[in-house]
Write a protein that holds these residues in place. Sequence first.
Motif, PDB file in Angstrom:
ATOM      1  N   LEU A  71       4.498  20.514  11.288  1.00 12.12           N
ATOM      2  CA  LEU A  71       5.342  19.338  11.491  1.00 12.12           C
ATOM      3  C   LEU A  71       4.936  18.568  12.738  1.00 12.12           C
ATOM      4  N   ASP A  72       4.568  19.290  13.809  1.00  6.69           N
ATOM      5  CA  ASP A  72       4.125  18.609  15.031  1.00  6.69           C
ATOM      6  C   ASP A  72       2.897  17.748  14.756  1.00  6.69           C
ATOM      7  N   ALA A 108       0.856  -1.192   0.000  1.00  8.34           N
ATOM      8  CA  ALA A 108       0.000   0.000   0.000  1.00  8.34           C
ATOM      9  C   ALA A 108       0.888   1.237   0.000  1.00  8.34           C
ATOM     10  N   ALA A 109       0.355   2.330  -0.485  1.00  8.34           N
ATOM     11  CA  ALA A 109       1.032   3.626  -0.419  1.00  8.34           C
ATOM     12  C   ALA A 109       0.161   4.553   0.424  1.00  8.34           C
ATOM     13  N   ILE A 110       0.795   5.291   1.312  1.00  5.59           N
ATOM     14  CA  ILE A 110       0.063   6.168   2.230  1.00  5.59           C
ATOM     15  C   ILE A 110       0.706   7.545   2.212  1.00  5.59           C
ATOM     16  N   GLU A 111      -0.125   8.556   2.083  1.00  2.76           N
ATOM     17  CA  GLU A 111       0.350   9.942   2.150  1.00  2.76           C
ATOM     18  C   GLU A 111      -0.351  10.629   3.317  1.00  2.76           C
ATOM     19  N   MET A 112       0.420  11.361   4.107  1.00  2.00           N
ATOM     20  CA  MET A 112      -0.119  12.060   5.277  1.00  2.00           C
ATOM     21  C   MET A 112       0.193  13.544   5.157  1.00  2.00           C
ATOM     22  N   ARG A 113      -0.791  14.379   5.459  1.00  2.00           N
ATOM     23  CA  ARG A 113      -0.603  15.827   5.405  1.00  2.00           C
ATOM     24  C   ARG A 113      -1.124  16.469   6.680  1.00  2.00           C
ATOM     25  N   GLU A 173      13.489  20.401  11.115  1.00  2.00           N
ATOM     26  CA  GLU A 173      13.493  18.940  11.210  1.00  2.00           C
ATOM     27  C   GLU A 173      12.840  18.364   9.972  1.00  2.00           C
ATOM     28  N   ARG A 174      13.454  17.337   9.395  1.00  4.23           N
ATOM     29  CA  ARG A 174      12.909  16.756   8.167  1.00  4.23           C
ATOM     30  C   ARG A 174      12.530  15.315   8.377  1.00  4.23           C
ATOM     31  N   ASP A 180      10.020  14.589   4.717  1.00  8.65           N
ATOM     32  CA  ASP A 180       8.829  15.284   5.211  1.00  8.65           C
ATOM     33  C   ASP A 180       8.897  16.753   4.802  1.00  8.65           C
ATOM     34  N   PHE A 181       7.739  17.314   4.488  1.00  5.17           N
ATOM     35  CA  PHE A 181       7.655  18.728   4.127  1.00  5.17           C
ATOM     36  C   PHE A 181       7.189  19.526   5.332  1.00  5.17           C
TER      37      PHE A 181
END
Length: 199
Positions: free
Chosen positions: A49-50, A40-45, A198-199, A82-83
């Motif tokens: 950052l916290d 599976a592919a998962i994208e989180m937005r 932090e990345r 991470d963006f």
Amino acid sequence: MIAQTAVALARQRLPPRSVVSTITTEGGSAVNVIPARTRAAIEMRSPSLDGLRVIQRRVRACLEAGALATGCALELTPVGNDFADLRQDTSLSAFYRDAMISRGREVKVTDAAVASTDMGNVSHLVPSIHPLLGYDVGGGAALHTAAFTDHGTSPSSDRAVLDGAFGLALAAARAARDPAQRARLTRGAALRQGSPPER
């Protein structure tokens, strides 16, 4: 399915404006055979950052629950970096807005998370702007569709590129000509050097 259901149920406990999108990229090849491997592919937005860290921990727990319940091994492979959240410089944004108004355009400059981009990471290091600029898509074609792409070579899209370049150049020129702004921007950039987010 257990992991996806857990993610769906976890959404109500995630930070506001969280987005979790999943697709199954590999799930077996025959209906009467339990697959040896699924993917599976998962994208989180998240707007921050916290918040992203909270989402990542919760989604990881959902995936671990699915693996535990089915006796499967779980392998997680991060893709890319991470963006960070976008921090738009107020003065540069105002200069850009003025320039675009002179071109007859309405401008939307916002810190709201509207796209995945490493511009947020850049904005933590140097004063930045990331305005939105549109063009005619003939009847309201939705973003990320073939119909939208068809309008990407239109005279309206060419005009948007030129207007955007003009706005950015004029905003930079205005800041450079203003001694106070020039000092603020160069001082801020110097202070940020050596302290990436932090990345």
